[in-house]
Design an enzyme around this catalytic site. Structure first.
Site, PDB file in Angstrom:
ATOM      1  N   TYR A  29       0.584  -1.145  -0.039  1.00  0.00           N
ATOM      2  CA  TYR A  29      -0.057  -0.412   0.221  1.00  0.00           C
ATOM      3  C   TYR A  29       0.741   1.107  -0.083  1.00  0.00           C
ATOM      4  O   TYR A  29       0.427   1.956  -0.138  1.00  0.00           O
ATOM      5  CB  TYR A  29      -0.649   0.181   1.204  1.00  0.00           C
ATOM      6  CG  TYR A  29      -1.803  -0.915   1.177  1.00  0.00           C
ATOM      7  CD1 TYR A  29      -2.411  -2.874   0.179  1.00  0.00           C
ATOM      8  CD2 TYR A  29      -2.823  -1.599   2.168  1.00  0.00           C
ATOM      9  CE1 TYR A  29      -2.819  -3.138   0.217  1.00  0.00           C
ATOM     10  CE2 TYR A  29      -3.666  -2.305   2.731  1.00  0.00           C
ATOM     11  CZ  TYR A  29      -3.529  -3.438   1.577  1.00  0.00           C
ATOM     12  OH  TYR A  29      -4.348  -4.224   1.782  1.00  0.00           O
ATOM     13  N   SER A  52     -12.428   4.511   5.021  1.00  0.00           N
ATOM     14  CA  SER A  52     -12.888   6.566   4.624  1.00  0.00           C
ATOM     15  C   SER A  52     -11.778   6.394   4.348  1.00  0.00           C
ATOM     16  O   SER A  52     -11.205   6.971   5.048  1.00  0.00           O
ATOM     17  CB  SER A  52     -14.154   6.492   4.964  1.00  0.00           C
ATOM     18  OG  SER A  52     -14.764   7.163   4.472  1.00  0.00           O
ATOM     19  N   ILE A  79     -12.912  -4.173   7.815  1.00  0.00           N
ATOM     20  CA  ILE A  79     -12.446  -3.771   7.603  1.00  0.00           C
ATOM     21  C   ILE A  79     -12.227  -2.426   6.349  1.00  0.00           C
ATOM     22  O   ILE A  79     -11.656  -2.250   5.390  1.00  0.00           O
ATOM     23  CB  ILE A  79     -11.145  -4.204   7.412  1.00  0.00           C
ATOM     24  CG1 ILE A  79     -10.441  -5.297   6.402  1.00  0.00           C
ATOM     25  CG2 ILE A  79     -10.622  -4.845   8.871  1.00  0.00           C
ATOM     26  CD1 ILE A  79      -9.353  -5.595   5.859  1.00  0.00           C
ATOM     27  N   ASN A 137     -19.086   4.204   9.115  1.00  0.00           N
ATOM     28  CA  ASN A 137     -19.040   2.961   9.075  1.00  0.00           C
ATOM     29  C   ASN A 137     -18.594   2.367  10.776  1.00  0.00           C
ATOM     30  O   ASN A 137     -18.714   0.735  11.010  1.00  0.00           O
ATOM     31  CB  ASN A 137     -17.572   2.775   8.077  1.00  0.00           C
ATOM     32  CG  ASN A 137     -17.422   2.807   7.103  1.00  0.00           C
ATOM     33  OD1 ASN A 137     -19.139   3.114   7.019  1.00  0.00           O
ATOM     34  ND2 ASN A 137     -16.763   3.207   6.172  1.00  0.00           N
ATOM     35  N   LEU A 150     -17.967  -3.311   1.178  1.00  0.00           N
ATOM     36  CA  LEU A 150     -18.700  -2.524   0.640  1.00  0.00           C
ATOM     37  C   LEU A 150     -19.289  -2.877  -1.144  1.00  0.00           C
ATOM     38  O   LEU A 150     -20.397  -2.562  -1.238  1.00  0.00           O
ATOM     39  CB  LEU A 150     -18.442  -1.284   0.275  1.00  0.00           C
ATOM     40  CG  LEU A 150     -18.884  -0.479   2.379  1.00  0.00           C
ATOM     41  CD1 LEU A 150     -18.311   0.902   1.824  1.00  0.00           C
ATOM     42  CD2 LEU A 150     -19.393  -0.702   3.110  1.00  0.00           C
TER      43      LEU A 150
HETATM   44  N1  LIG Z   1      -6.389  -8.845   1.722  1.00  0.00           N
HETATM   45  C1  LIG Z   1      -6.561  -7.668   0.136  1.00  0.00           C
HETATM   46  O1  LIG Z   1      -5.575  -8.844  -1.661  1.00  0.00           O
HETATM   47  C2  LIG Z   1      -6.834  -6.585   0.490  1.00  0.00           C
HETATM   48  C3  LIG Z   1      -7.857  -6.399  -0.918  1.00  0.00           C
HETATM   49  C4  LIG Z   1      -8.410  -5.078  -1.136  1.00  0.00           C
HETATM   50  C5  LIG Z   1      -9.079  -4.845   0.256  1.00  0.00           C
HETATM   51  N2  LIG Z   1      -8.360  -4.987   0.972  1.00  0.00           N
HETATM   52  C6  LIG Z   1      -8.374  -4.115   2.416  1.00  0.00           C
HETATM   53  O2  LIG Z   1      -9.514  -4.375   2.780  1.00  0.00           O
HETATM   54  C7  LIG Z   1     -10.054  -2.669   2.796  1.00  0.00           C
HETATM   55  C8  LIG Z   1     -11.228  -2.463   2.108  1.00  0.00           C
HETATM   56  O3  LIG Z   1     -11.403  -2.804   1.058  1.00  0.00           O
HETATM   57  P1  LIG Z   1     -11.386  -1.704   0.093  1.00  0.00           P
HETATM   58  O4  LIG Z   1     -10.810  -0.201   0.869  1.00  0.00           O
HETATM   59  O5  LIG Z   1     -11.371  -2.780  -1.399  1.00  0.00           O
HETATM   60  O6  LIG Z   1     -13.114  -1.154  -0.082  1.00  0.00           O
HETATM   61  P2  LIG Z   1     -14.538  -0.941   0.903  1.00  0.00           P
HETATM   62  O7  LIG Z   1     -14.079  -0.019   2.120  1.00  0.00           O
HETATM   63  O8  LIG Z   1     -15.483  -2.033   0.647  1.00  0.00           O
HETATM   64  O9  LIG Z   1     -14.432   0.431   0.253  1.00  0.00           O
HETATM   65  C9  LIG Z   1     -14.158   1.664   0.136  1.00  0.00           C
HETATM   66  C10 LIG Z   1     -14.997   2.860  -0.649  1.00  0.00           C
HETATM   67  O10 LIG Z   1     -16.248   3.379  -0.731  1.00  0.00           O
HETATM   68  C11 LIG Z   1     -16.210   4.134  -0.074  1.00  0.00           C
HETATM   69  N3  LIG Z   1     -17.583   4.593   1.284  1.00  0.00           N
HETATM   70  C12 LIG Z   1     -16.317   3.923   2.873  1.00  0.00           C
HETATM   71  N4  LIG Z   1     -17.794   4.257   4.054  1.00  0.00           N
HETATM   72  C13 LIG Z   1     -18.549   4.139   2.657  1.00  0.00           C
HETATM   73  C14 LIG Z   1     -20.162   4.842   3.265  1.00  0.00           C
HETATM   74  N5  LIG Z   1     -20.343   4.904   4.874  1.00  0.00           N
HETATM   75  N6  LIG Z   1     -20.970   5.179   2.133  1.00  0.00           N
HETATM   76  C15 LIG Z   1     -20.562   5.046   0.999  1.00  0.00           C
HETATM   77  N7  LIG Z   1     -19.141   4.802   0.587  1.00  0.00           N
HETATM   78  C16 LIG Z   1     -18.109   4.042   1.495  1.00  0.00           C
HETATM   79  C17 LIG Z   1     -14.423   5.070   0.537  1.00  0.00           C
HETATM   80  O11 LIG Z   1     -14.685   6.287  -0.301  1.00  0.00           O
HETATM   81  P3  LIG Z   1     -14.624   7.235   0.391  1.00  0.00           P
HETATM   82  O12 LIG Z   1     -13.184   7.513   1.217  1.00  0.00           O
HETATM   83  O13 LIG Z   1     -15.136   8.744   0.027  1.00  0.00           O
HETATM   84  O14 LIG Z   1     -15.837   6.951   1.998  1.00  0.00           O
HETATM   85  C18 LIG Z   1     -14.777   3.839  -1.076  1.00  0.00           C
HETATM   86  O15 LIG Z   1     -14.149   4.743  -2.113  1.00  0.00           O
HETATM   87  C19 LIG Z   1      -8.912  -1.701   2.317  1.00  0.00           C
HETATM   88  O16 LIG Z   1      -8.990  -0.851   2.231  1.00  0.00           O
HETATM   89  C20 LIG Z   1      -7.366  -2.637   2.330  1.00  0.00           C
HETATM   90  O17 LIG Z   1      -6.957  -2.511   3.754  1.00  0.00           O
HETATM   91  C21 LIG Z   1      -7.221  -6.265   0.883  1.00  0.00           C
END
Ligand SMILES: NC(=O)c1ccc[n+]([C@@H]2O[C@H](COP(=O)([O-])OP(=O)(O)OC[C@H]3O[C@@H](n4cnc5c(N)ncnc54)[C@H](OP(=O)(O)O)[C@@H]3O)[C@@H](O)[C@H]2O)c1
Length: 273
Positions: free
Chosen positions: A50, A231, A228, A240, A190
């Protein structure tokens, strides 16, 4: 809600809800992490790839909270798989974080074509013995990778962090985790908002007065997994976290179960290298 915790198979506890920091810019990570921790988050999910481990460490220090109240995860990236390379990669992560130990270190992807995850795992076992990481786990492992890992080393990962959201519900893998004593943790919980407008989500939103994101995060918690969400907005971080004052009914959980399409947002762990 963030203070609710799950027990890992090595006896340590992990907060059920945490902050993901994938794609959080390096220069703003410290601020986002410190804000989240002051709001009540106690788990931060980072990774070497990251590019923001220094900010993660700085955010933890800026928060003013005692270090032992915060659960930090990092991950070994694919190019660093192998025994010696993993030892070096984790030391480099700890140096960037400015920490003597992380609570959890994961193998980021199994990368079956590289076929190095057994040696990577043996290095993590050593780092745990040496106290550089407190608990060890995996991410994106499928059943055959988990079974081989445990069969060859006898050490069961504490956790498998996998893509999990209403369109990809991973029931079989979750059941295997339960049988093996592995905590499931949901990434991209999400699902890029693709289920926000689905009828079961809209109906739960209408009944509870909560947002689509809150309904989906509550669904994760009621599945019994750790989650996890990411935002970078203070309002999103607060939203959240605010999941304790409502419960989804059995009928709502069953309706959301019908949204499973087996569709991934991210790469396929069988081929991603
Ligand atoms: N192990 C792996 O291979 C792997 C892969 C992917 C991700 N991850 C981990 O999982 C975490 C979460 O996954 P992710 O970052 O892909 O996606 P996520 O948490 O599912 O979604 C993040 C997106 O949703 C928006 N969001 C967040 N809260 C919201 C709300 N209450 N209402 C509307 N929109 C909202 C955020 O925008 P805003 O910032 O504008 O709120 C952002 O665009 C990552 O950050 C990482 O730590 C791990």
């Amino acid at each position: 809600m963030p203070t609710q915790r799950l027990r890992l198979n090595d006896g340590h506890m992990i907060p059920r809800l945490g902050l993901g920091i994938w794609q959080v810019p390096a220069e703003t990570t410290a601020g986002t992490v410190a804000t989240a921790l002051r709001m009540g988050y106690r788990l931060v999910d980072g990774a070497a790839i990251y590019g923001n481990e220094a900010g993660l460490g700085e955010g933890v220090r800026q928060s003013g909270l005692p270090r032992d109240e915060i659960f930090v995860t990092t991950k070994v990236w694919n190019d660093d798989q192998g025994y010696d390379t993993t030892l070096r990669a984790v030391e480099a992560s700890l140096a960037r974080l400015g920490m003597g130990q992380v609570e959890l270190c994961l193998i980021h992807w199994p990368c079956p074509a590289r076929d190095r995850y057994l040696d990577t795992w043996r290095a993590l076992i050593r780092l745990r013995e040496e106290g550089r990481v407190r608990s060890i786990g995996v991410s994106n492992f499928m059943a055959e990778h988990l079974e081989r890992l445990v069969g060859e080393t006898g050490v069961v990962p504490v956790l498998n962090q996998i893509e999990l959201n209403p369109r990809l519900q991973q029931a079989e893998l979750r059941a295997l985790h339960d049988r093996m004593g592995i905590v499931t943790q949901s990434w991209t919980p999400l699902g890029q908002g693709r289920s926000f407008d689905a009828a079961p989500i809209r109906e739960a939103v209408a009944r509870t007065g909560k947002s689509p994101a809150q309904v989906i995060l509550r669904w994760h918690l009621q599945l019994g997994v750790s989650v996890i969400p990411r935002s970078t907005r203070a309002a999103g971080l607060a939203e959240n976290l605010d999941l304790a004052d409502f419960t989804l009914t059995d009928a709502e959980m069953a309706a959301i179960a019908t949204l499973d399409e087996g569709l991934r947002c991210g790469p396929d762990p069988m081929t991603f290298a």
